[in-house]
Design a protein around this motif. Structure first.
Motif, PDB file in Angstrom:
ATOM      1  N   THR A   1       0.256  -6.718   4.828  1.00 26.68           N
ATOM      2  CA  THR A   1       0.076  -8.127   4.390  1.00 26.68           C
ATOM      3  C   THR A   1      -0.183  -8.809   5.140  1.00 26.68           C
ATOM      4  OG1 THR A   1       1.617  -7.224   2.370  1.00 26.68           O
ATOM      5  CG2 THR A   1       1.297  -9.718   2.663  1.00 26.68           C
TER       6      THR A   1
ATOM      7  N   GLU B   1       7.818  -6.099  -1.078  1.00 25.76           N
ATOM      8  CA  GLU B   1       7.680  -7.319  -0.227  1.00 25.76           C
ATOM      9  C   GLU B   1       7.859  -8.411  -0.932  1.00 25.76           C
ATOM     10  OE1 GLU B   1       4.143  -7.369   2.138  1.00 25.76           O
ATOM     11  OE2 GLU B   1       4.746  -5.568   3.235  1.00 25.76           O
TER      12      GLU B   1
ATOM     13  N   SER C   1       3.748  -3.228  -1.346  1.00 26.22           N
ATOM     14  CA  SER C   1       3.401  -4.911  -1.294  1.00 26.22           C
ATOM     15  C   SER C   1       4.215  -5.523  -2.437  1.00 26.22           C
ATOM     16  CB  SER C   1       1.908  -5.026  -1.714  1.00 26.22           C
ATOM     17  OG  SER C   1       1.513  -4.232  -2.731  1.00 26.22           O
TER      18      SER C   1
END
Length: 312
Positions: free
Chosen positions: A80, A183, A180
């Motif tokens: 990311t 996160e 992701s």
């Protein structure tokens, strides 16, 4: 069908292989390491060693698998924090652009009849609150997404040879096993939302297991063409942030200022700021597919439950 699959050990591959096998397909999966081979066998597929960029290697692999269909899931998405750097996408671009071209060449020579490629909805322009559909909305090139557009053209070339090429433009993948998404969830637990773009701009997401089921349904039922695979109800960024906040037990999240987000997202800033309200209607009507997770409100609640059940 006899299916040759790349990207077997990624998030999407791990979700797709068991569904393919459950649907009666025999799966040979591309492997390039001993670790991958073990994972592929655990998933129920037969590993087969090949080099995506070597025609002779791929020719031997397809012959050994007797594949009548290819599902090309291989990617190498950068972390990311590096997504805003064009250089970070070079390996992924190589897989998408060059790997797809070589794989289509070999597939045509081997007599493969079906080729399925998952693309990405960021190929679309900003359309504010208007609905977006592959059959009516033109794409807008971006340096970070050009390779997937090039890959789509290779699938169209496959179809032009009187075969069945299928492109699935996926929304943002999320789920309890998607790094992701975890996160995002962990940032929300700290009270922060990292959502570039205006609050009334739309995001299109798809639950990872639903994306996998769409791949299997496309293989079994879809005519050649380009389809949109997203959940039923895209949310605005404000709605999305509210759903994320609720999933972590907070009333609201602190939004990172858009100026800061533009700096953080670098070359991707223009692309990730777009409002893209994508519709799955055409694929649903043609195939009968339906996502099990209708929107991100449901999805983030499910991720929160999975994290709680896992003691995380």
């Amino acid at each position: 069908m006899q299916v040759f699959l790349t990207g077997a050990t990624g998030v999407l591959g791990k979700a797709t292989i068991p569904l393919l096998i459950a649907s009666g397909h025999q799966v040979h999966a591309f492997s390039h390491s001993e670790k991958n081979t073990g994972t592929i066998r655990q998933l129920g597929a037969e590993p087969i060693t090949a080099d995506l960029f070597d025609r002779a290697s791929l020719t031997r692999a397809l012959a050994a698998s007797q594949a009548t269909a290819i599902v090309h899931l291989a990617t190498r998405i950068p972390p990311t924090m590096k997504m805003g750097k064009v250089a970070s996408w070079q390996e992924n671009d190589h897989i998408r652009r060059d790997g797809t071209r070589i794989l289509v060449d070999v597939a045509l020579a081997a007599g493969v009849q079906t080729f399925v490629y998952p693309s990405f909805y960021y190929v679309y322009p900003d359309r504010s609150a208007q609905w977006i559909d592959a059959s009516s909305t033109p794409i807008q090139s971006h340096v970070i997404q050009q390779a997937t557009i090039d890959a789509e053209k290779e699938v169209e070339r496959f179809t032009s040879e009187k075969e069945r090429g299928i492109v699935l433009r996926l929304g943002n993948l999320y789920g309890p096993d998607v790094p992701s998404a975890l996160e995002q969830f962990q940032m929300a637990q700290k009270g922060i939302a990292a959502l570039p773009g205006p609050g009334n701009a739309y995001l299109s997401y798809i639950w990872a297991a639903d994306a996998a089921s769409a791949i299997v349904v496309a293989l079994d039922k879809a005519p050649a063409g380009i389809y949109d695979i997203v959940d039923d109800e895209p949310l605005t960024r404000n709605e999305f942030a509210h759903a994320l906040a609720q999933s972590v037990g907070k009333r609201r999240l602190l939004h990172i200022p858009n100026g800061v987000m533009k700096m953080l997202t670098g070359a991707a800033a223009d692309m990730v700021n777009r409002s893209q309200r994508v519709s799955n209607r055409r694929f649903r009507e043609l195939t009968g597919w339906k996502p099990t997770v209708e929107n991100a409100r449901e999805g983030w609640a499910l991720i929160a439950k999975a994290r709680h059940d896992a003691g995380a």
